[in-house]
Design an enzyme around this catalytic site. Sequence first.
Site, PDB file in Angstrom:
ATOM      1  N   GLY A 141      -3.002   1.391 -19.714  1.00  0.00           N
ATOM      2  CA  GLY A 141      -3.038   2.722 -19.121  1.00  0.00           C
ATOM      3  C   GLY A 141      -3.937   2.847 -17.910  1.00  0.00           C
ATOM      4  O   GLY A 141      -4.025   3.914 -17.310  1.00  0.00           O
ATOM      5  N   HIS A 142      -4.602   1.775 -17.506  1.00  0.00           N
ATOM      6  CA  HIS A 142      -5.569   1.846 -16.396  1.00  0.00           C
ATOM      7  C   HIS A 142      -5.339   0.704 -15.428  1.00  0.00           C
ATOM      8  O   HIS A 142      -6.070  -0.274 -15.465  1.00  0.00           O
ATOM      9  CB  HIS A 142      -6.988   1.786 -16.960  1.00  0.00           C
ATOM     10  CG  HIS A 142      -8.050   2.273 -16.015  1.00  0.00           C
ATOM     11  ND1 HIS A 142      -8.680   1.463 -15.106  1.00  0.00           N
ATOM     12  CD2 HIS A 142      -8.592   3.495 -15.855  1.00  0.00           C
ATOM     13  CE1 HIS A 142      -9.580   2.152 -14.438  1.00  0.00           C
ATOM     14  NE2 HIS A 142      -9.546   3.386 -14.873  1.00  0.00           N
ATOM     15  N   PHE A 143      -4.473   0.713 -14.598  1.00  0.00           N
ATOM     16  CA  PHE A 143      -3.408   1.671 -14.346  1.00  0.00           C
ATOM     17  C   PHE A 143      -2.079   0.929 -14.438  1.00  0.00           C
ATOM     18  O   PHE A 143      -2.020  -0.211 -13.959  1.00  0.00           O
ATOM     19  CB  PHE A 143      -3.551   2.265 -12.943  1.00  0.00           C
ATOM     20  CG  PHE A 143      -4.861   2.988 -12.745  1.00  0.00           C
ATOM     21  CD1 PHE A 143      -5.012   4.295 -13.172  1.00  0.00           C
ATOM     22  CD2 PHE A 143      -5.933   2.361 -12.134  1.00  0.00           C
ATOM     23  CE1 PHE A 143      -6.216   4.972 -12.961  1.00  0.00           C
ATOM     24  CE2 PHE A 143      -7.138   3.036 -11.931  1.00  0.00           C
ATOM     25  CZ  PHE A 143      -7.281   4.339 -12.343  1.00  0.00           C
ATOM     26  N   VAL A 175      -6.813  -2.295 -13.345  1.00  0.00           N
ATOM     27  CA  VAL A 175      -8.202  -2.361 -12.882  1.00  0.00           C
ATOM     28  C   VAL A 175      -9.100  -2.124 -14.100  1.00  0.00           C
ATOM     29  O   VAL A 175      -8.877  -1.175 -14.860  1.00  0.00           O
ATOM     30  CB  VAL A 175      -8.484  -1.283 -11.808  1.00  0.00           C
ATOM     31  CG1 VAL A 175      -9.952  -1.286 -11.401  1.00  0.00           C
ATOM     32  CG2 VAL A 175      -7.590  -1.488 -10.597  1.00  0.00           C
TER      33      VAL A 175
END
Length: 140
Positions: A47-49, A54
């Site tokens: 989810g990041h990203f 990252v």
Amino acid sequence: MLDINQIKEIIPHRYPFLLVDRILSVEDGRKAVGLKNVSANEPYFQGHFPGYPVMPGVLIIEAMAQVGAVAVLRLPEFAGKMAFFAGIDRARFRRQVVPGDQLRIEVELQKLRGTVGKARGAAYVGQELAAEAELMFAVR
């Protein structure tokens, strides 16, 4: 040098929140240098990203705290205890950390009074500074 099993004997963190893979050097109560191999399989990258993974800056800071905790908790008076975040100052993020990077995390204790202390941490990818911060902690 401490391997992952030795690290787990000192700090309570476990997958997926154990963010240090190896301790390269440690001076009990003074400083430690650790490594975090950043894998594409880290759960936070989902989810990041999506499409642009990252490592979250807060997890880089947490990795610093874990490396510092190894140095503090190896002191005889703190054996078997836990170190908790008490504050953070001057956190700066200089470079993105992405899958395939290896973070070298250096933490030096600046002050220890009783069970409360302050440390300065820096995280590097190669020779490039990725993040730095001053960390406050309490041992319980």
